[in-house]
Design a protein around this motif. Structure first.
Motif, PDB file in Angstrom:
ATOM      1  N   UNK A   1      47.174  13.472  34.108  1.00  9.78           N
ATOM      2  CA  UNK A   1      46.901  13.221  35.533  1.00  9.78           C
ATOM      3  C   UNK A   1      45.577  12.487  35.713  1.00  9.78           C
ATOM      4  N   UNK A   2      45.414  11.428  34.961  1.00  9.57           N
ATOM      5  CA  UNK A   2      44.218  10.606  35.087  1.00  9.57           C
ATOM      6  C   UNK A   2      44.654   9.183  35.405  1.00  9.57           C
TER       7      UNK A   2
ATOM      8  N   UNK B   1      43.555  13.379  39.164  1.00  8.23           N
ATOM      9  CA  UNK B   1      42.464  14.348  39.183  1.00  8.23           C
ATOM     10  C   UNK B   1      41.150  13.710  38.761  1.00  8.23           C
TER      11      UNK B   1
ATOM     12  N   UNK C   1      47.475   6.375  42.352  1.00 12.79           N
ATOM     13  CA  UNK C   1      48.005   7.505  41.592  1.00 12.79           C
ATOM     14  C   UNK C   1      47.501   8.842  42.103  1.00 12.79           C
TER      15      UNK C   1
ATOM     16  N   UNK D   1      53.037   2.932  38.215  1.00 16.14           N
ATOM     17  CA  UNK D   1      53.004   4.306  37.708  1.00 16.14           C
ATOM     18  C   UNK D   1      53.861   5.223  38.563  1.00 16.14           C
TER      19      UNK D   1
ATOM     20  N   UNK E   1      40.894   9.951  28.081  1.00 14.23           N
ATOM     21  CA  UNK E   1      42.143   9.362  28.570  1.00 14.23           C
ATOM     22  C   UNK E   1      43.331   9.734  27.708  1.00 14.23           C
ATOM     23  N   UNK E   2      43.057  10.092  26.458  1.00 17.45           N
ATOM     24  CA  UNK E   2      44.169  10.363  25.563  1.00 17.45           C
ATOM     25  C   UNK E   2      44.530   9.156  24.725  1.00 17.45           C
TER      26      UNK E   2
ATOM     27  N   UNK F   1      47.320  16.543  24.689  1.00 19.22           N
ATOM     28  CA  UNK F   1      48.314  16.010  25.616  1.00 19.22           C
ATOM     29  C   UNK F   1      48.279  14.489  25.631  1.00 19.22           C
TER      30      UNK F   1
ATOM     31  N   UNK G   1      43.049   5.022  34.980  1.00 16.73           N
ATOM     32  CA  UNK G   1      41.979   4.303  34.272  1.00 16.73           C
ATOM     33  C   UNK G   1      41.878   2.861  34.748  1.00 16.73           C
TER      34      UNK G   1
ATOM     35  N   UNK H   1      48.479  10.715  27.385  1.00 17.41           N
ATOM     36  CA  UNK H   1      47.825  10.263  28.614  1.00 17.41           C
ATOM     37  C   UNK H   1      48.621  10.578  29.876  1.00 17.41           C
ATOM     38  N   UNK H   2      49.928  10.424  29.810  1.00 16.07           N
ATOM     39  CA  UNK H   2      50.667  10.566  31.054  1.00 16.07           C
ATOM     40  C   UNK H   2      50.696  12.003  31.562  1.00 16.07           C
ATOM     41  N   UNK H   3      50.381  12.961  30.680  1.00 14.51           N
ATOM     42  CA  UNK H   3      50.398  14.352  31.134  1.00 14.51           C
ATOM     43  C   UNK H   3      49.035  14.828  31.608  1.00 14.51           C
TER      44      UNK H   3
END
Lengths: 293, 366, 315
Positions: free
Chosen positions: B78-79, B155, B152, B101, B52-53, B72, B81, B74-76
């Motif tokens: 494309x996940x 991916x 959202x 979001x 998730x980052x 990267x 949670x 989290x916001x970059x």
């Protein structure tokens, strides 16, 4: 926002900041701000402290920062004035205020927390409202009442007056603390055969120690630092509390800042000590009482 | 949807001695539902948060699709949670929670409303759109958390033990809903749980972790039939597989007073064990009540009758002492507590592990 | 028949609640006697012309009874509408005082709480130092600041002098005096706000911030959408308490400027005290001011409460 990056070729060496890590500049700014704020917070007391350590310092604020310090001013205050008897007065008043404060707030706070008795909501609202009462409206009638009871110039009058100041806030706060103690404990006590009052004394009170500690400290500090009632109700010199005593010093010593400063520091030390014991519990009390309403 | 790749990913918490996640190598196919499972502290949540980052990656890399997302934010990535405690914004309505979001990303209001309404329809949340989280039940809040992720259209879906705060019945119900939802949407999903039943029933593949190290990643059936070591064997399957350390004799192993003949698939491997000892694994369903006293003698301690099945919890006498075992018995004719019964073993279903390393020596033929 | 039923119901209520009342009675008695009675008497006095000349007094063996008279609303008329009344000016200043103090209290308290909420070295030390103003009794702080701001010997002017700035009479010039006392009150009150906000910040679950981060929110967006709403209950409480506290803050102004120079730092509570205890002690007028102050605060508190209820807080 989503620039595609190449996958397996070696990326050029680049130090990535770890999560939650601040840049050096941000750290410097953060600490600088906090240091500045802390300085502003402690400066006045530090200043008074330095003045108090300078003997014979008559009326000037010339910054002799590194003059020899001595405790002469303190010695003078403690031996040549009525400071010590005022100290005992303040201790006595604060002690009894604390005792009464704890007793009244704990019983009322518990009742408000556990029992939905008729009149409990108006009572809570009353407690909030009494905190709004300005001294101005109460002081004259209270004085007359103390007069009629023959309590003027006694410490009893102060103890009761301070109780009325401290108890509403403490009740409110203790109610929050009691609310956080699960009702199951009361029920277990009842099943074991205790009366509600027994449950209160034996089970709940030990569990609410932090809240009671804060009540004690708050009552103590209220009594220690109150000026208006103390000035109005106490007339004779020997019975004065420290708060009133300092005002006397101001007129008595005029420009002898050293003595005044020493007295101030001596008055502050017990208050600060008590406060620092209490402060970590104070937050819990505030948020518990405040958010639960 | 995208594939997800963990390549030697490692995470050591500052001040920690051993890595929380140790050189994890995992490839998740596009549209796959992968379950990360293991006991508390095994690193599964950490691995998810690395994806998730929300956790730094100390070594190795993580890829989503063709992109290296290791550094990267989290916001970059494309996940989306779903958190264990849902993390719903308390002062926003359900609709606002789900649309947050998109609002941040600057999506047009009509588009936001459309997507929120679609997701609400899929999750039966339409009548709750204007409510605040505190006015919802646990199950409803869980669905809102899922809705927030669905809206959202990311991916990859990441789910961190989303069912652990629900009561048992609701958990079973929601489990199937999540699985069918994922199949319908076809989004790659990484799902973390400590419950091996969830893992077995929901995942296309299951990855078992222990102490930060990946033990095995396989389909549920393969995990069940061919566990790669003692840990996986004991973890997957409920009630757990019986694991016994027993000495090897000529062509059999000695279980207490009883001798179990070595099956064909294990002969070579078992004999090759230098210390003369192996760990055998017998699943509860591989036992059956012996008609005579030729089987393994077992003292019955507890019998659990579950309706369709009954399980016998008893102990066998081993040189090292009493050893507990579980066996499945006929529910219509269960033994009684305190009884001494004899159980025969279907040795062609027995697993063999090295008693030294725990690695698999031989697995029963499928 | 109906009476017996009522008696029975009262009896049941008594049985059910007697111990609750028993526990509450001591407090109610004390508060009632020491607050309720003086309050009522104060209200009563505001309707009379009582001053030090005509209240009961015992001089030696001579005992005089109360000789003041009931004059109805005349005190209120003269305070609120009289020709030489300073009430409205003082009220205006009190509002300015309260708003400035509360605004500074809240923003500085919030800022410091946010700074302290991060992991940083020396956090405990900073916290202890920043709380100190709260630990010091108010009259000591007033005295200390009075020394610091003194025109001739104060350290502030000394430092300014080092930069070539002429010494300012902080406590003796009209607007400067008001700014100075506001600053001192802010200095005293910020620790409380900071501590309360810090507690509130720590009560916000970290998961919410993570969810927002995954949703794509920037740090500022996270502050606005999670921190601020999450602090609303605590903020509501401390702002209410803080405004009332500042509104009634007597010692600072009284001990530092006595309301001066002239009347430029008089607020309602100090002005009422002057009426009660200085010059000819006019108890009735003081009581009148007291009643007015209390009414203002009560109205404020009920509006506040209603506003909170409508936004969903439980009060």
């Amino acid at each position: 926002m989503m620039a595609p990056k190449s996958e397996s070729r070696a990326t050029p060496p680049r130090t990535f900041r770890r999560r939650g890590e601040r840049s050096a500049l941000a750290s410097v700014l953060l600490h600088a701000t906090l240091v500045g704020a802390s300085f502003i917070a402690i400066f006045p007391i530090l200043w008074i402290l330095t003045i108090s350590l300078r003997p014979g310092f008559a009326g000037s604020s010339e910054v002799h920062l590194f003059e020899p310090s001595s405790l002469d001013n303190y010695r003078y205050i403690l031996t040549n004035t009525k400071f010590v008897s005022w100290l005992w007065n303040s201790i006595a008043v604060a002690f009894f205020t604390t005792l009464i404060g704890i007793f009244l707030s704990a019983t009322a706070g518990y009742a408000l927390s556990r029992f939905r008795f008729p009149g409990h909501r108006p009572l809570m609202w009353t407690f909030l409202v009494t905190q709004m009462f300005p001294v101005a409206i109460l002081i004259v009638p209270l004085y007359n009442m103390m007069n009629k009871l023959g309590w003027v110039n006694t410490h009893t009058s102060l103890v009761f007056a301070y109780a009325t100041v401290a108890v509403p806030f403490c009740t409110w706060m203790l109610k929050g603390y009691f609310d956080a103690i699960p009702v199951e404990i009361d029920e277990a006590g009842r099943v074991d055969g205790l009366t509600p009052i027994g449950t209160f004394w034996r089970l709940i009170v030990p569990l609410a120690r932090p809240g009671l500690a804060v009540t004690a400290f708050y009552s103590f500090l209220t009594a220690w630092g109150e000026v208006a009632y103390a000035t109005a109700f106490i007339t004779s010199d020997e019975k004065k509390t420290l708060a009133v005593g300092l005002q006397t010093f101001v007129t008595q010593f005029k420009q002898e800042w050293g003595y005044l400063a020493a007295a101030s520091i001596l008055i502050t030390i017990p208050a600060a000590a008590v406060f620092f014991f209490a402060q970590k519990h104070l937050v819990a009390g505030l948020t518990a009482g405040g958010t639960k309403g | 949807m995208s594939k997800v790749l963990y390549r030697n990913a490692t995470r050591i918490y500052p001040g920690g001695t051993r890595p929380a996640v140790n050189a994890l190598d995992l490839e998740i196919g596009a549209g796959e539902f992968l379950v990360l499972v293991g006991p508390s502290g095994c690193g599964k949540s950490t691995a998810l948060r690395m994806l998730a980052g929300l956790e730094d990656i100390d070594a190795g890399s993580i890829h989503i699709g063709d992109r290296d997302v290791t550094h990267l934010p989290p916001k970059d990535r494309d996940i989306a949670m779903v958190f264990q405690n849902y993390a719903l914004y308390p002062h926003m309505t359900v609709a606002e929670n789900m649309g947050f979001a998109l609002k941040i990303a600057g999506t047009a209001k009509e588009e936001i409303q459309k997507r929120v309404r679609e997701a609400a329809k899929i999750l039966s949340l339409e009548e709750y759109l204007e409510r605040k989280p505190k006015a919802l039940s646990g199950g409803q809040r869980q669905r809102v958390a899922m809705g927030r992720a669905i809206v959202r259209q990311p991916k990859v879906f990441l789910m961190d033990e989303p069912l652990s705060n629900l009561d048992a019945k609701l958990r079973v119900q929601t489990r199937t809903q999540i699985a069918s939802l994922q199949r319908r949407l076809g989004v790659t999903t990484v799902y973390v749980t400590h419950d091996q039943v969830e893992a077995m029933t929901m995942g296309d593949r299951v990855a078992v972790l222990k102490d930060g190290v990946l033990q095995q990643c396989d389909t549920p059936r393969a995990m069940y039939e061919r566990p790669v070591n003692v840990f996986v064997a004991g973890f997957i399957g409920s009630p757990a597989m019986n694991l016994l350390d027993v000495p090897v004799e000529e062509s059999s192993v000695r279980v207490g007073s009883h001798s179990l003949p070595l099956p064909a698939h294990a002969l070579g491997a078992a004999k090759g064990e230098k210390n003369g000892e192996v760990t055998i694994g017998i699943r509860p369903e591989s036992f059956q009540m012996a008609t005579d006293s030729s089987g393994l003698p077992v003292t019955v301690n507890v019998v659990e009758e579950l309706g369709a099945d009954a399980y016998l919890y008893g102990s066998v006498e081993l040189p090292t002492g009493q050893h507990d075992i579980v066996a499945r018995v006929d529910a219509r004719n269960p033994p009684r507590r305190g009884e001494r019964v004899h159980l025969s073993v279907r040795t062609e279903e027995t697993h063999f592990f090295s008693s030294k390393t725990g690695e698999r020596l031989a697995a029963p033929p499928t | 028949m109906a009476e017996a039923h009522t008696v029975h119901r009262l009896r049941r209520t008594w049985d059910k609640h007697w111990y609750a009342w028993a526990m509450v009675i001591p407090v109610v008695l004390v508060i009632g006697a020491l607050v309720g009675y003086p309050l009522l008497r104060g209200v009563y006095l505001s309707f009379t012309d009582a001053n030090e000349h005509n209240v009961a007094a015992t001089i030696g063996n001579l005992h005089l009874d109360d000789q003041f008279q009931f004059i109805g609303l005349r005190n209120y008329q003269s305070v609120l509408g009289g020709a030489d009344t300073k009430f409205w000016a003082v009220l205006g200043r009190t509002v300015v005082w309260t708003l400035s103090c509360t605004f500074c209290h809240y923003s500085l308290g919030l800022a410091l709480a946010i700074l302290l909420n991060r992991p940083l070295r020396g956090r405990t030390i900073y916290r202890v130092l920043l709380i100190l103003p709260w630990a010091v009794p108010a009259f000591i702080s007033a005295f200390a600041w009075k020394l610091i701001l003194a025109r001739d010997n104060g350290i502030v002017n000394y430092v300014l002098g080092g930069f070539g700035i002429r010494p300012l009479d902080w406590l003796g010039t009209d607007t400067l005096a008001l700014i100075s006392v506001i600053a001192v009150n802010v200095w005293i009150g910020v620790p409380f706000m900071m501590v309360a906000m810090l507690g509130g910040l720590q009560a916000i679950p970290a998961e919410l911030y993570e969810a927002a981060e995954v949703d794509g929110a920037s740090p500022w967006q996270r502050f606005w959408h999670i921190t601020v709403p999450g602090l609303r209950p605590v903020s509501a409480t401390v702002i209410l308490l803080g405004t009332i506290w500042s509104f009634n803050m007597f010692p600072i102004i009284f001990l530092m400027t006595r309301g001066g120079p002239g009347d430029s730092t008089q607020i309602l509570v100090t002005y009422a005290f002057v009426a009660a205890f200085e010059g000819i002690r006019d108890y009735a007028v003081a009581a009148t001011y007291g009643v007015l102050i209390l009414s203002i605060l009560l109205v404020y508190a009920s509006f506040y409460r209603r506003a909170l209820r409508s936004s969903g807080e439980v009060w």
